[in-house]
Design a protein around this motif. Structure first.
Motif, PDB file in Angstrom:
ATOM      1  N   SER A 167     -12.629  -9.151   8.674  1.00  0.00           N
ATOM      2  CA  SER A 167     -11.280  -9.132   8.123  1.00  0.00           C
ATOM      3  C   SER A 167     -11.137  -8.156   6.951  1.00  0.00           C
ATOM      4  CB  SER A 167     -10.846 -10.539   7.693  1.00  0.00           C
ATOM      5  OG  SER A 167     -11.682 -11.021   6.666  1.00  0.00           O
ATOM      6  N   THR A 168     -12.184  -7.990   6.158  1.00  0.00           N
ATOM      7  CA  THR A 168     -12.045  -7.014   5.062  1.00  0.00           C
ATOM      8  C   THR A 168     -11.792  -5.622   5.645  1.00  0.00           C
ATOM      9  OG1 THR A 168     -14.460  -6.839   4.968  1.00  0.00           O
ATOM     10  CG2 THR A 168     -13.417  -8.260   3.343  1.00  0.00           C
ATOM     11  N   TYR A 226      -8.063  -5.714   7.048  1.00  0.00           N
ATOM     12  CA  TYR A 226      -7.092  -5.633   5.953  1.00  0.00           C
ATOM     13  C   TYR A 226      -7.050  -4.196   5.403  1.00  0.00           C
ATOM     14  CZ  TYR A 226      -6.016 -10.663   5.083  1.00  0.00           C
ATOM     15  OH  TYR A 226      -5.565 -11.961   5.147  1.00  0.00           O
ATOM     16  N   ALA A 227      -8.215  -3.614   5.243  1.00  0.00           N
ATOM     17  CA  ALA A 227      -8.280  -2.265   4.678  1.00  0.00           C
ATOM     18  C   ALA A 227      -7.616  -1.255   5.609  1.00  0.00           C
ATOM     19  CB  ALA A 227      -9.738  -1.879   4.419  1.00  0.00           C
ATOM     20  N   GLN A 278      -0.451   1.678   6.229  1.00  0.00           N
ATOM     21  CA  GLN A 278       0.805   1.587   5.476  1.00  0.00           C
ATOM     22  C   GLN A 278       0.948   2.730   4.478  1.00  0.00           C
ATOM     23  OE1 GLN A 278       0.621  -2.389   3.861  1.00  0.00           O
ATOM     24  NE2 GLN A 278       1.361  -3.336   5.748  1.00  0.00           N
ATOM     25  N   SER A 279      -0.154   3.083   3.850  1.00  0.00           N
ATOM     26  CA  SER A 279      -0.101   4.177   2.878  1.00  0.00           C
ATOM     27  C   SER A 279       0.216   5.503   3.569  1.00  0.00           C
ATOM     28  CB  SER A 279      -1.431   4.264   2.123  1.00  0.00           C
ATOM     29  OG  SER A 279      -1.425   5.335   1.206  1.00  0.00           O
ATOM     30  N   ALA A 294       1.654   5.840   6.444  1.00  0.00           N
ATOM     31  CA  ALA A 294       3.018   5.754   6.992  1.00  0.00           C
ATOM     32  C   ALA A 294       4.036   6.179   5.949  1.00  0.00           C
ATOM     33  CB  ALA A 294       3.305   4.329   7.470  1.00  0.00           C
ATOM     34  N   ARG A 295       3.844   5.680   4.719  1.00  0.00           N
ATOM     35  CA  ARG A 295       4.806   6.014   3.661  1.00  0.00           C
ATOM     36  C   ARG A 295       4.693   7.472   3.229  1.00  0.00           C
ATOM     37  NH1 ARG A 295       3.618   0.281   2.086  1.00  0.00           N
ATOM     38  NH2 ARG A 295       5.625  -0.756   2.029  1.00  0.00           N
ATOM     39  N   GLU A 296       3.479   7.999   3.276  1.00  0.00           N
ATOM     40  CA  GLU A 296       3.307   9.386   2.845  1.00  0.00           C
ATOM     41  C   GLU A 296       3.867  10.372   3.877  1.00  0.00           C
ATOM     42  OE1 GLU A 296      -0.724  10.557   2.064  1.00  0.00           O
ATOM     43  OE2 GLU A 296      -0.175  12.628   1.612  1.00  0.00           O
ATOM     44  N   SER A 310       0.837  -1.190   0.000  1.00  0.00           N
ATOM     45  CA  SER A 310       0.000   0.000   0.000  1.00  0.00           C
ATOM     46  C   SER A 310       0.878   1.249   0.000  1.00  0.00           C
ATOM     47  CB  SER A 310      -0.901  -0.031   1.249  1.00  0.00           C
ATOM     48  OG  SER A 310      -1.683   1.135   1.325  1.00  0.00           O
ATOM     49  N   ASN A 311       1.063   1.789  -1.163  1.00  0.00           N
ATOM     50  CA  ASN A 311       1.978   2.925  -1.299  1.00  0.00           C
ATOM     51  C   ASN A 311       1.362   4.249  -0.875  1.00  0.00           C
ATOM     52  OD1 ASN A 311       4.311   1.609  -2.168  1.00  0.00           O
ATOM     53  ND2 ASN A 311       3.543   1.485  -4.269  1.00  0.00           N
ATOM     54  N   ARG A 346     -11.943   6.897   6.412  1.00  0.00           N
ATOM     55  CA  ARG A 346     -10.619   7.095   5.831  1.00  0.00           C
ATOM     56  C   ARG A 346     -10.308   8.557   5.579  1.00  0.00           C
ATOM     57  NH1 ARG A 346      -8.014   7.163   0.831  1.00  0.00           N
ATOM     58  NH2 ARG A 346     -10.012   7.415  -0.203  1.00  0.00           N
ATOM     59  N   ALA A 361      -3.951  -1.490   5.185  1.00  0.00           N
ATOM     60  CA  ALA A 361      -3.552  -0.814   3.945  1.00  0.00           C
ATOM     61  C   ALA A 361      -3.509   0.692   4.165  1.00  0.00           C
ATOM     62  CB  ALA A 361      -4.533  -1.154   2.817  1.00  0.00           C
ATOM     63  N   LEU A 362      -4.516   1.205   4.839  1.00  0.00           N
ATOM     64  CA  LEU A 362      -4.558   2.644   5.105  1.00  0.00           C
ATOM     65  C   LEU A 362      -3.348   3.072   5.930  1.00  0.00           C
ATOM     66  CD1 LEU A 362      -5.989   5.376   5.065  1.00  0.00           C
ATOM     67  CD2 LEU A 362      -7.319   4.648   7.050  1.00  0.00           C
ATOM     68  N   ASN A 410       6.962   0.500  12.132  1.00  0.00           N
ATOM     69  CA  ASN A 410       5.675   0.658  11.446  1.00  0.00           C
ATOM     70  C   ASN A 410       4.713  -0.490  11.714  1.00  0.00           C
ATOM     71  OD1 ASN A 410       7.738   2.112   9.112  1.00  0.00           O
ATOM     72  ND2 ASN A 410       6.002   3.254   9.923  1.00  0.00           N
ATOM     73  N   GLU A 411       5.248  -1.606  12.178  1.00  0.00           N
ATOM     74  CA  GLU A 411       4.329  -2.702  12.520  1.00  0.00           C
ATOM     75  C   GLU A 411       4.910  -3.568  13.632  1.00  0.00           C
ATOM     76  OE1 GLU A 411       1.180  -4.539   9.898  1.00  0.00           O
ATOM     77  OE2 GLU A 411       2.769  -6.002   9.654  1.00  0.00           O
ATOM     78  N   ASP A 417       9.518  -3.993  12.856  1.00  0.00           N
ATOM     79  CA  ASP A 417      10.402  -3.416  11.841  1.00  0.00           C
ATOM     80  C   ASP A 417      10.898  -2.071  12.378  1.00  0.00           C
ATOM     81  OD1 ASP A 417       8.041  -1.944  11.616  1.00  0.00           O
ATOM     82  OD2 ASP A 417       7.542  -2.688   9.647  1.00  0.00           O
TER      83      ASP A 417
END
Lengths: 223, 223, 223, 223
Positions: free
Chosen positions: C139-140, C143-144, C150-151, C153-155, B131-132, C94, C147-148, C212-213, D215
Motif C-alpha cells: 500500500s505504501t 499510495y505513492a 495526481q501531481s 496530472a496537475r502539472e 499532491s500538487n 518516478r 500521489a505521483l 483523473n480518477e 471525476d
C-alpha cells in the motif's frame, strides 16, 4: 451579569450525558432534547453536584424550535456561548445553526470573557464517510451534516470560531447497546466519557491549531 | 530498574522541540536527529529543568541507523517505550518502524507500568492528502507514510497500541519560517506548542476511543 | 517517417495483454516487462494479426532501464508517444516517468498527428486508497503512485496531457487467479478486457473533459 | 410491444440536452424537467432526426411528481428502463429513486432485451466532495446525493444494476455560462457533449467492470 455557557443539543443517556457532565465542570450548560426524560435527571444531578444546568425540550430538526430554545437560553444565561455540541442522531435545522454561529460566536474569541475559541462540534458517524447498502436514509443526513460542518468551519474560522466534525466509528457503550457485542471485551465499544474528553480537548485547542475533523473508534473496531 | 520513556524522532527547533518539552514533563525522552545541533541544547535544557533527555544522532531513513538508536535507547532507558513520534520531513525506514512496533509496543497496555496505551504518532502534511504539481517528491513520501500509519494502526490496535496520523495543514511558526506570511497576524501560522498539546491528547486517549487521524491548521488557513 | 505509438509498461498474461491488444488496434505498441516470456508470444500475435508490436525487457523500477527502453522505442517508432500505461504491480521509477512526460507528451495535443490528448494512465488498486493491516509494503507503493499521478496530472493538464489513475478494486480474472473465488459466478472477478476498454475510453476523452480518477470493480465486489 | 428506453431527469440547454441526444441515438428517451421550455424543442429535434423522445413536466424533488412521470413513461414506453440519469441541480426525491431502482432495474441485466446493465448515473459537482464557505445549501444536497448513489450502488450492484456518480469539477460550457471565463481558452470549460460521452461509456461498461465514481474536469481547471 452573565457568564459563558455551553449548549449540548441532543442529550440522552449516553454521549450527550457524558458531554453535559464534562462541559458542566467549566460552564453552565443548556441541555436540549425533544423528550424531557432525556435531560431531567441529568439537570438535577449537575445542579446538585455544584454545576449549573437547564433542560429545554427542543426539536432540533425545526428552526423555530431551535430558535425558541436559543431565546430561552439567552434569557437565562445571557449571550456568551462558549461551545455548542450537535449530538442528535437525526438531522439538524441548517438555518438555525448558521444563525447561531453568526450571532453567538462571531468575534467571541477576541473578547475578554472567552478563555477558548468559541466551538461548534458535530457528532458524525461511520456513515458520514461511507454509505452502505440500505443505509441511505441515515447516511444522506450524515454526509449532509459533514458538508455543513465543513462549510461553516471555512466561513467562521477566520473569525476565530472553531468548528469540528467527529467521525464516531463504532458502537458507543450506552444502556441501549448493552446487549450488542456482549461476547466481546469492553474495548470493542466506545466509552462515552472518552468522547466527551476528546470533544473537550477540541474545545480547548488554540486558534493557532484547530482540528476540523477527528475519527474515534475503540481499539477492537475493524475499519 | 527502568521507566517508561518517549522517543521523538525528528527533532529540530520547531515542532520536535515542543514535542520533546511536552513529553518530557511525564517521560524521560530520547531525541533523534541526524545533526546533533538539533538536539544538544534541548537535551541540556530538559535535563537542567528537572526532566531527563538523551540525544542520539540518527538517520531515520536508514534501518540500521534506527536500529542502533533503539539499542542505545534500551541500554539507557530499558524497554518500556510509552510513545514514539515520527516527526521528520523525509522518509522513515518502514522496516524499523514495523520492528519497533512489534517489539516495543505489543501488549504494553496490559502491563502495570503503562498509564496510557503505547502510542505511535506520524506527522503528515497537506501533501499527505493532496499532491500538487511539482510536489511529487514530497507528496509521494507523505502519501506512503500515511499508508504506513494506517496499516500499522489496523494491525496493532487490537493489541492495544494506538497509532495516529496528523495532517499538519499550514505553516508552522518556527525560526525557519519567520519571514513567511509576515504581513499576516500570528493566527496565520500554527503554533508548535499547540501541535505538541494535540499529540499529548492523542497519547492520553483511552483504548476505547482511539483517534487515528486528525487535521491541524491555524484559523486563517485556507483549505 | 514515424507514427504515434503507445507504451504498455507492465505486460503479463492479464490486464497488460488486454491493454496491448486494445491499443494495438489503433497504434503500434511497445510492450515492457522484465521477463520476455511476458511479451514474446503477445508481440508475435499482434504482429501476425495486422498490428505492430515490439517487446523490450525492462525493469520499471530502474530509471536507467526505463531510459534504455525509451531510447529503443524512439529508434523504432520515433517520438510521437500517444499513450503510456503504467501497469506493473511493483514501484515505478518516478524520475523516468517525469522525464517521459516532460519530453514526450508536452504540447503533443496541439500537433497534427495527435488525434487524442497524450495520455498517461496508472493502474492502482484497492490498496491505493485503503491500507490494511500487514499490507504496508504494497500500500505504501500504491499510495505513492497515486500521489505521483495526481501531481503529474496537475502539472501537465494545462499542457494538454491527460493523466489518469484507475483504482482496480477486485480480483482480475487472469490465469494466476483461476482458483480464486472459484465458487462464485464470473461476475465476482474483473474482466481484463473491460479494464482495457475503460482505459481506451480515458484515452479518447476530450481535453475539455478529462477524468483523473476512476474506480473499477465487478458487480459482486463488496466495497 | 415495448423497447428499452432511457430517462434523462433534469434537462436543460446544456448537459441534459447533450445527454438526451447521445442516449437517443440508441434508445427512445423520456426527458424530465419542471419547465416544458427546457425540453419542448429538444423533443421535437430528436423526433425529427429519427429518434424518439417525450417530455414530461416533473418536479424531481417531489416523490408524487416523479411517480406520475414514471407512470406516464411506462404507459408510453413500457417497463424496460435501460438507463436513468439524474442531472438536476436541486435535490431529488430519495424515495422515488429507490423505488425506481427496485422496480425497474432489478434483474434487468439477465433478460434478453438488455444489451447493457441497467444504469443509474448521478451528476455531482465539486461541491460533492468539498464544502466551501457560504456554499452549505448546495453542498449539503450534493454530499447527500453522493451518499445516496453509493448506498444504491452497493445495494443493487449484486443484482446487476450499475450505479455511478460523476463529479463534474468545473464550469460547463452552456448558454448560461457564456460570459464566464470568457478571457480563457475553450479548454477552461467542460464540453457538455463530452460529459454525455463519458456517461454513455459508463452505461456500456461490462458488469464485470463497473465504475462507481469518476471525476470530469477541463484541462485548464485548477484542482
Amino acid at each position: 451579569m452573565s457568564t459563558a455557557y455551553a449548549i449540548i443539543a441532543g442529550v440522552g443517556p449516553g454521549t450527550g450525558a457524558s458531554l453535559a457532565r464534562k462541559f458542566a465542570l467549566t460552564y453552565p450548560v443548556a441541555l436540549l432534547a425533544r423528550n424531557p426524560d432525556n435531560y431531567t435527571s441529568l439537570v438535577e444531578e449537575i445542579n446538585k453536584s455544584g454545576g449549573k444546568a437547564i433542560g429545554i425540550s427542543t426539536d432540533v430538526s425545526s428552526s423555530s424550535s431551535i430558535d425558541s430554545a436559543i431565546a430561552e437560553i439567552k434569557s437565562q444565561y445571557g449571550d456568551k456561548c462558549a461551545a455548542a455540541v450537535f449530538n442528535a442522531s437525526g438531522p439538524f435545522a441548517r438555518k438555525s445553526i448558521l444563525e447561531l454561529t453568526e450571532k453567538e460566536f462571531t468575534g467571541g474569541y477576541e473578547v475578554s470573557w472567552a478563555k477558548y475559541p468559541g466551538t461548534l462540534i458535530f457528532t458524525g458517524a461511520t456513515a458520514s464517510v461511507k454509505s452502505n447498502a440500505l443505509m441511505s436514509a441515515f447516511s444522506t443526513g450524515k454526509y449532509a451534516m459533514r458538508a455543513l460542518s465543513q462549510s461553516i468551519a471555512r466561513e467562521f474560522a477566520p473569525k476565530g470560531v472553531h468548528v469540528a466534525h467527529a467521525i464516531i466509528d463504532g458502537v458507543i457503550d450506552i444502556p441501549r447497546t448493552k446487549e450488542w457485542l456482549k461476547d466481546m471485551p469492553p474495548e470493542a465499544k466506545i466509552e462515552a466519557d472518552a468522547i466527551a474528553e476528546a470533544y473537550w480537548n477540541l474545545h480547548t485547542q488554540s486558534k493557532r491549531a484547530f482540528t476540523n475533523e477527528i475519527d474515534i473508534r475503540p481499539m477492537l473496531e475493524k475499519w
